[in-house]
Design an enzyme around this catalytic site. Sequence first.
Site, short mmCIF file in Angstrom:
data_model
loop_
_atom_site.label_atom_id
_atom_site.label_comp_id
_atom_site.label_asym_id
_atom_site.label_seq_id
_atom_site.Cartn_x
_atom_site.Cartn_y
_atom_site.Cartn_z
CB SER A 9 -0.87 0.01 1.27
OG SER A 9 -1.31 1.34 1.51
CG HIS A 34 -3.72 -1.76 -1.63
ND1 HIS A 34 -4.77 -2.57 -2.01
CD2 HIS A 34 -4.21 -0.98 -0.63
CE1 HIS A 34 -5.83 -2.31 -1.25
NE2 HIS A 34 -5.51 -1.35 -0.42
CG ASP A 36 -5.05 2.14 0.78
OD1 ASP A 36 -3.97 1.81 1.30
OD2 ASP A 36 -6.00 1.35 0.60
CG MET A 38 -8.46 6.76 2.13
SD MET A 38 -7.53 6.80 3.68
CE MET A 38 -6.88 5.12 3.68
CG HIS A 67 -9.14 -0.20 -0.76
ND1 HIS A 67 -8.60 -0.38 0.49
CD2 HIS A 67 -10.49 -0.28 -0.60
CE1 HIS A 67 -9.58 -0.57 1.36
NE2 HIS A 67 -10.73 -0.51 0.73
CG MET A 69 -11.32 2.79 1.65
SD MET A 69 -9.81 2.74 2.63
CE MET A 69 -8.60 2.92 1.32
CG MET A 138 -11.40 -3.44 4.75
SD MET A 138 -9.92 -2.92 3.89
CE MET A 138 -9.27 -1.76 5.08
CG ASP A 176 -6.09 -3.29 2.85
OD1 ASP A 176 -6.81 -2.54 2.17
OD2 ASP A 176 -5.04 -2.89 3.40
C1 DX5 Z 1 -6.49 1.33 5.33
C2 DX5 Z 1 -5.99 0.88 3.96
C3 DX5 Z 1 -4.91 -0.14 4.04
C4 DX5 Z 1 -3.70 0.32 4.85
C5 DX5 Z 1 -2.62 -0.73 4.85
O1 DX5 Z 1 -7.72 2.03 5.16
O2 DX5 Z 1 -7.04 0.33 3.20
O3 DX5 Z 1 -4.50 -0.50 2.72
O4 DX5 Z 1 -3.19 1.49 4.27
O5 DX5 Z 1 -1.54 -0.17 5.54
P1 DX5 Z 1 -0.91 -0.89 6.83
O6 DX5 Z 1 -0.22 -2.11 6.28
O7 DX5 Z 1 0.02 0.14 7.37
O8 DX5 Z 1 -2.05 -1.24 7.73
ZN ZN Z 2 -6.46 -0.56 1.28
#
Ligand code: DX5
Ligand code: ZN
Length: 213
Positions: A9, A34, A36, A38, A67, A69, A138, A176
């Site tokens: 990620s 990955h 993320d 947000m 991903h 979110m 998750m 994840d």
């Molecule tokens: C959290 C993300 C994950 C996270 C993973 O909302 O979806 O992908 O960033 O990072 P670590 O490995 O630091 O938990």
């Molecule tokens: Zn993620």
Amino acid sequence: MKKIQISPSILSADFSQLGNEIKRLEEAGADMIHVDVMDGHFVPNLTIGPPVIKALKKNSSILFDVHLMISPVHKYIEDYADAGADIITIHPEATEDLKLSINKIKDLKKKVGISLNPKTQIDGIMEYLSEIDLVLIMSVNPGFGGQKFMPEVLDKVKKLKRLQVEKNLDFEIEIDGGINFDNSKKAIEAGANILVSGTTIFKSNNGDIKKKY
Ligand code: DX5
Ligand code: ZN
């Protein structure tokens, strides 16, 4: 037995060096990246969107495991597909019509994933398992990197794996959140075959990440 893949990620990467960080991950043997996304609404954090993803994708050939979110998510799916997402994973809670959103991603010729928060059970997505490419389990509540792994989700991984075998389905099981060199083995034993990791990988200075998992 599905091949175990690593999807680092970039949420934990140096955001001022994202392009170089992705190159380093490719060289270190990552199977995909990955990303993320947000929106500060679905989760209390804000990261990157289509323009940044487009710029990063231009300079890399590795798969982008995006991903989302964000909510509402349906109307933005095409933007992420156009930006270069290869896998688009959405949260059921973020769309009014999960079937429509799944079909939208498939119509755009992208792989489609559904992400289940720690409290969200598999029952709500059972009818879609035969139509999707990936389930993202998750193991933290979404929003931030560096959180503690929630071992209780391993039962959900096991249940999903049983369903996959019983129904002879072919979706990937991705986990994840809080994945490190210890719990990754438990996640694999439970049935996960794609490991997302941010903090652990970037903390380990991006060594040969494959070996340690
Ligand atoms: C959290 C993300 C994950 C996270 C993973 O909302 O979806 O992908 O960033 O990072 P670590 O490995 O630091 O938990
Ligand atoms: Zn993620």
